[in-house]
Design a protein around this motif. Structure first.
Motif, PDB file in Angstrom:
ATOM      1  N   VAL A 188      -6.991   3.045 -53.653  1.00 53.27           N
ATOM      2  CA  VAL A 188      -7.332   2.850 -53.098  1.00 53.27           C
ATOM      3  C   VAL A 188      -5.319   2.851 -52.312  1.00 53.27           C
ATOM      4  N   ILE A 189      -5.728   2.881 -51.121  1.00 53.70           N
ATOM      5  CA  ILE A 189      -4.113   3.670 -50.555  1.00 53.70           C
ATOM      6  C   ILE A 189      -3.943   2.264 -50.544  1.00 53.70           C
ATOM      7  N   SER A 190      -2.753   2.751 -50.960  1.00 50.89           N
ATOM      8  CA  SER A 190      -1.538   1.217 -51.121  1.00 50.89           C
ATOM      9  C   SER A 190      -0.336   1.624 -50.137  1.00 50.89           C
ATOM     10  N   VAL A 191      -0.241   2.835 -50.059  1.00 51.09           N
ATOM     11  CA  VAL A 191       1.259   2.686 -48.735  1.00 51.09           C
ATOM     12  C   VAL A 191       0.408   3.993 -47.973  1.00 51.09           C
ATOM     13  N   GLU A 192       0.423   3.606 -46.660  1.00 52.71           N
ATOM     14  CA  GLU A 192       0.099   4.387 -45.541  1.00 52.71           C
ATOM     15  C   GLU A 192       1.456   5.244 -45.494  1.00 52.71           C
ATOM     16  N   SER A 202       1.881   9.347 -48.791  1.00 53.33           N
ATOM     17  CA  SER A 202       0.814   8.347 -48.831  1.00 53.33           C
ATOM     18  C   SER A 202       1.127   7.941 -50.478  1.00 53.33           C
ATOM     19  N   ILE A 203       0.627   6.925 -50.691  1.00 51.08           N
ATOM     20  CA  ILE A 203       0.554   7.057 -52.816  1.00 51.08           C
ATOM     21  C   ILE A 203      -1.196   6.075 -51.975  1.00 51.08           C
ATOM     22  N   ALA A 204      -1.300   6.236 -53.312  1.00 49.92           N
ATOM     23  CA  ALA A 204      -2.698   4.941 -53.665  1.00 49.92           C
ATOM     24  C   ALA A 204      -3.168   5.247 -55.130  1.00 49.92           C
ATOM     25  N   VAL A 205      -3.393   3.723 -55.329  1.00 45.25           N
ATOM     26  CA  VAL A 205      -3.264   3.530 -56.810  1.00 45.25           C
ATOM     27  C   VAL A 205      -5.051   3.318 -57.567  1.00 45.25           C
ATOM     28  N   GLU A 261      -8.119   3.098 -60.988  1.00 46.98           N
ATOM     29  CA  GLU A 261      -8.377   2.702 -62.070  1.00 46.98           C
ATOM     30  C   GLU A 261      -9.694   2.676 -62.071  1.00 46.98           C
ATOM     31  N   GLN A 309      -5.907   4.695 -65.098  1.00 47.67           N
ATOM     32  CA  GLN A 309      -4.736   4.009 -64.592  1.00 47.67           C
ATOM     33  C   GLN A 309      -4.237   4.447 -63.966  1.00 47.67           C
ATOM     34  N   PHE A 359      -1.510   5.595 -60.413  1.00 48.76           N
ATOM     35  CA  PHE A 359      -0.816   6.456 -59.461  1.00 48.76           C
ATOM     36  C   PHE A 359      -0.601   7.420 -58.526  1.00 48.76           C
TER      37      PHE A 359
END
Length: 208
Positions: free
Chosen positions: A67-71, A86-89, A91, A109, A111
């Motif tokens: 999921v993209i946690s920071v747009e 962009s930052i994605a997390v 698992e 797990q 980012f």
């Protein structure tokens, strides 16, 4: 006060001063570290292990693994799905074969973030993740990766910065290779070849 009393008092004072000095000196000279041999922790010879598995980055469906946690502050997403910043997390499942229903051996797990200002041309990521293994000899052990992943490069390489369990004192590198991309859904399957130096470790329950 008699001369003998004065002498006893002086002796006690000198003794107290010396003891205080010795105590202070021992505190100052005390060290918080020591050099030891790996064998003191139960480790034997160092060995090189090659692991090969498939990494599934699933971005669509009822249960995405990323999921993209920071747009990104860049509003135009038409040129790149992951613009600069962009930052994605994630698992992500790790499987023995390239199919998602292949034997599950672990999970990744961590980012990743887009660090290229021209992401529409050169998608470059900084990735930090831990591979946790849940199958076979390395069940319960982990390997941690941290480095740059230039997606468009034909040869990609990231360093291993550590590990736990059977991979204590881990060092080495990984080479990810894109196996399959679903351009409609955005899902990606990546083949990982891992080359890791580590010690033949004692039991995971070995007390340090």
């Amino acid at each position: 006060m008699s001369n003998s009393s004065k002498s006893i008092s002086s002796t006690l004072l000198v003794s107290l001063t010396i003891n205080t000095f010795l105590l202070f000196s021992s505190m100052v000279n005390a060290s918080y570290y020591e050099k030891i041999s790996p064998t003191q922790l139960g480790f034997k010879e160092e060995k090189l292990t090659h692991l090969r598995f498939f990494f599934h980055d699933i971005v669509t469906g009822p249960k995405p693994s990323m999921v993209i946690s920071v747009e990104s502050p860049i509003k135009d997403k038409s040129k790149s799905p992951l613009p600069f910043g962009s930052i994605a997390v994630m698992e992500d499942p790790l499987t023995l074969g390239p199919e998602l229903d292949s034997n599950l051996i672990g999970k990744a797990q961590g980012f990743y973030m887009t660090v290229s200002q021209e992401a529409e041309l050169y998608l470059e990521l900084i990735m930090g993740m831990t591979f946790t293994f849940m199958e076979g000899e390395f069940n319960g052990s982990t390997i941690t990766i941290m480095g740059r992943n230039a997606i468009s490069s034909p040869i990609k390489e990231m360093p291993i910065i550590g590990g736990t369990g059977a991979f204590r004192f881990a060092r080495g590198f990984v080479q990810p290779k894109t196996h399959r991309v679903d351009y409609y859904k955005g899902n990606v399957v990546v083949e990982y070849n891992v080359y890791v130096f580590h010690y033949s470790s004692p039991s995971l329950s070995h007390e340090i």
